[in-house]
Motif scaffolding. Sequence first.
Motif, short mmCIF file in Angstrom:
data_model
loop_
_atom_site.label_atom_id
_atom_site.label_comp_id
_atom_site.label_asym_id
_atom_site.label_seq_id
_atom_site.Cartn_x
_atom_site.Cartn_y
_atom_site.Cartn_z
N THR A 353 -116.10 -50.36 22.28
CA THR A 353 -115.23 -49.36 22.88
C THR A 353 -114.26 -48.76 21.89
N ASP A 354 -114.29 -49.22 20.62
CA ASP A 354 -113.46 -48.58 19.60
C ASP A 354 -114.02 -47.22 19.22
N ARG A 355 -115.30 -47.03 19.39
CA ARG A 355 -115.88 -45.74 19.02
C ARG A 355 -115.28 -44.62 19.84
N ALA A 356 -115.04 -43.52 19.19
CA ALA A 356 -114.44 -42.37 19.88
C ALA A 356 -115.54 -41.54 20.51
N ILE A 357 -115.50 -41.42 21.82
CA ILE A 357 -116.47 -40.59 22.52
C ILE A 357 -116.09 -39.13 22.33
N LEU A 358 -117.04 -38.33 21.87
CA LEU A 358 -116.84 -36.89 21.73
C LEU A 358 -117.47 -36.22 22.94
N PHE A 359 -116.64 -35.78 23.86
CA PHE A 359 -117.14 -35.32 25.15
C PHE A 359 -117.83 -33.97 25.08
N GLU A 360 -117.50 -33.15 24.10
CA GLU A 360 -118.07 -31.80 24.06
C GLU A 360 -118.85 -31.55 22.78
N THR A 361 -119.37 -32.61 22.20
CA THR A 361 -120.17 -32.50 20.98
C THR A 361 -121.59 -32.95 21.29
N ARG A 362 -122.54 -32.11 20.97
CA ARG A 362 -123.93 -32.42 21.30
C ARG A 362 -124.56 -33.42 20.32
N ASN A 363 -124.00 -33.50 19.11
CA ASN A 363 -124.55 -34.36 18.07
C ASN A 363 -123.38 -34.96 17.30
N VAL A 364 -123.23 -36.28 17.34
CA VAL A 364 -122.07 -36.90 16.70
C VAL A 364 -122.17 -36.90 15.18
N ASN A 365 -123.33 -36.56 14.63
CA ASN A 365 -123.43 -36.39 13.18
C ASN A 365 -122.77 -35.06 12.83
N LEU A 366 -121.48 -35.11 12.59
CA LEU A 366 -120.71 -33.88 12.39
C LEU A 366 -121.04 -33.21 11.07
N PHE A 367 -121.51 -33.95 10.11
CA PHE A 367 -121.95 -33.33 8.86
C PHE A 367 -123.15 -32.43 9.12
N GLU A 368 -124.11 -32.93 9.86
CA GLU A 368 -125.28 -32.13 10.21
C GLU A 368 -124.89 -30.90 11.02
N GLU A 369 -124.01 -31.10 12.00
CA GLU A 369 -123.57 -29.99 12.83
C GLU A 369 -122.82 -28.95 12.01
N CYS A 370 -122.00 -29.41 11.08
CA CYS A 370 -121.26 -28.49 10.22
C CYS A 370 -122.22 -27.65 9.39
N CYS A 371 -123.21 -28.30 8.80
CA CYS A 371 -124.19 -27.58 7.98
C CYS A 371 -125.01 -26.59 8.81
N SER A 372 -125.16 -26.86 10.08
CA SER A 372 -125.98 -26.01 10.94
C SER A 372 -125.20 -24.87 11.58
N ARG A 373 -123.88 -25.09 11.85
CA ARG A 373 -123.18 -24.12 12.71
C ARG A 373 -121.82 -23.66 12.20
N TYR A 374 -121.34 -24.20 11.10
CA TYR A 374 -119.97 -23.86 10.71
C TYR A 374 -119.84 -22.36 10.43
N GLY A 375 -118.77 -21.79 10.93
CA GLY A 375 -118.49 -20.37 10.71
C GLY A 375 -119.18 -19.44 11.68
N GLN A 376 -120.10 -19.96 12.50
CA GLN A 376 -120.78 -19.13 13.48
C GLN A 376 -119.97 -19.09 14.77
N VAL A 377 -120.04 -17.98 15.46
CA VAL A 377 -119.29 -17.83 16.70
C VAL A 377 -120.21 -17.36 17.81
N SER A 378 -119.79 -17.64 19.04
CA SER A 378 -120.46 -17.13 20.24
C SER A 378 -119.37 -16.48 21.08
N GLY A 379 -119.28 -15.16 20.96
CA GLY A 379 -118.13 -14.48 21.54
C GLY A 379 -116.95 -14.72 20.63
#
Length: 764
Positions: A353-379
């Motif tokens: 239970t020490d792990r931080a739940i990310l409620f609005e993140t689809r993939n907890v590998n934030l490095f991967e998500e950053c490489c895939s989506r950083y700087g992109q916007v939707s609206g």
Amino acid sequence: MRGFKTSFVGMFQAREEGMPSVSRVEIPLIQRDYAQGRETSTVNAIRHDFLDVLVAAITGGDPVDLDFVYGDIRDGTLWPLDGQQRLTTLFLIHWYVAVRTKKLAEADRWLKFTYATRPTAELFCRQIVKPSHLPPTDFTVPSDWITDQAWYLFAWRHDPTVQSMLVMLDAIHERLSVKGIDLDVIWRRLTDTVDPVVSFHFLPIDDMPSGEELYIKMNSRGKPLTEFENFKARFEGILAESLLPARFNEIVHKLDGAWSDVLWPYHGDDYIVDDEFLRYLEFIIEICEWREGGVSGGRLLDRAERVFSNKNPKAQSNLTFLFHAFDTWIGIDVDDVFTTHFARAGGTGLVDTDRAILFETRNVNLFEECCSRYGQVSGRPRLFSLSETLFLYAVLIHRQFETTDFQVRLRILRNLTDRSDEIRENRMVDLVASVERLIRRGAIEDLKGFNPDRVADEQLKREFLDAHPNQKVVLNQLEDHPLLRGRVFAFDLNPEVLEGHARSFAAITRKEHWPALSAALLAKGNYGYPIGNRAYQYGSMKEAQELRWREVFTHYGRGKNGELPSCLGTLLDEVGISTTTPAETLSGVANAFSQQRRSQEYLDWRYYVVSYADMREGDTGIYFGEHLPESGKWGYSMCMLRTNSLTGGARFRDPFLLAAWRESGVSEAVRSLWFSGYESEPRWLRLTESDIGIRCVNLGFELDASPLDEQQAEKFQRVCEKYGATEGSLLPVEQARHGGELVDTEDRVQKCAAFLLDLVAEGL
């Protein structure tokens, strides 16, 4: 596959042991057209920057390395698979300088360069290098002279490669025809194969089938020119000025080696990591900008120069962060790092239970998500959110400084950021500084940028756990509840009750219990929170409206949430000692409240909303109401919303009329009970047959019976007399004064329902 460092001229002569000699370059059919001369805003910027780098090198500046050129050699012919754009530009520069210095014949052996992509492009490359087509050395604009020649074909006007070459030649001419530039010196520098001013690493590929496969994976034909094709040359130039030679050589090799290997697992479907590199680099640059107290803006290359150039006094600190941000992922399981620190919402069987739940993140590998989506916007929102940016930065800070208690500090950060209005771009300077302060030092006080109520509660929770460390698991589990998400403002941090409250809360807040919970919690008090001066937010019975309950339980801060803590605490106590199921307990609480109010003859608006589920069916849980002048409390005129407001033609229900109609069972005998407008405007229930109107007012129900024919009027009067509706204008509800206000002593919903049923029975 062995690589050789060489130049455009050096490639045509075997200078290094084992390096194959090239006698001809042919751009293969599988390649795209030459793109660096396209007339688009993106390519214009790339062409400008690339030529700046090349011209600076050949006119006396520092040498430049253009990275790797892959290719297959057959009988002395090089078929480039990667590096086509750079090689073509180098061919055009060599041709231009050879023409202007009358060295075209001398350059003949290394200007054997052609395109197999289109017959027209192939013919153009052959024609311009012919000695018989040598232009005068004083021509003004290359494209003007070439297109004016008799050998220039009309078809070339429609060949994108030819047109791009003409644009590039004009751009080269613009830079090299400046007064003071000695083209003979430039020619000597270009043809120096011992110390080349423009070099690249040439990697021959042994067989064409594997080469074609590699090309298809790396650079599909027709793909628009990417910014990355020329970005690295300028970027390396910036770093060369800021780094010591050894450090610079290290980063050059890492860009195409270890760092590319780190990015490779996230290449996507194109088998290229150019975009991934640029997105992660933008993250690093933007973090550096925020750390310096500035704001982002402009082209990424310009921003990189501001952040990393030696003109910036903080450049060395930024470069240290740049190296760390890449080096920290070398040779490790990146996914394992993030799954150690974070968990996704909805996971089952979470023991850690020490792990931080990310409620609005689809993939907890934030490095991967950053490489895939950083700087992109939707609206307007960023696809890689600002909260995710802070989480990734927190992980990097932890890994850089080997911080202690990271999971505890990371959980605090999650609690502060989740669905927080304060996480905005104009606050990121403060937020980034606060994250570093929190992760490195564990300091909670004075975390600028975050919501102060949340910060204060995190301090209170830390003090609570310091005094009661055995409560850690309970508190963590409570924070991880999807309706709380880190905010436990509504709970008393009392070690004697917290575990029981947490258990009861988990039991009664399952979605199937929301209809009963909405009644039972209101039975304990007015738990909602005000929206302006006229509305209140309560929980919803609808399964899709989880957000409403979360807003109720987490709105405002500790001590600022009205009656909610006492209402919730009392209910949880009762659930905790109950021997029945949660559903039965909640229903029992609501029923007991209704019975008590009836016995007390104190039927206020809370009694009705608790007693009648129809009066709680609004999607949003938002109610607008008119206040009684004596007490300032709500009376019996209310609007139950299915949207967030009354404006824009939004439709809503009158809960009293809806409940009376449903209780009567008259169904289609009544017209639609959807209304629009403001809560102060009359809301009439109309009978389909007679158009008789009924509306709820504080004293009872106002009646509208005009016009009726004589027979209808007699029937209406007969029903009115039965229910004490004198003169046919008001159906009264018995009331008594309590604390200076008139409160119903009889159930108005039941009275109106019976009245309706009799009207319909009379044919009205």
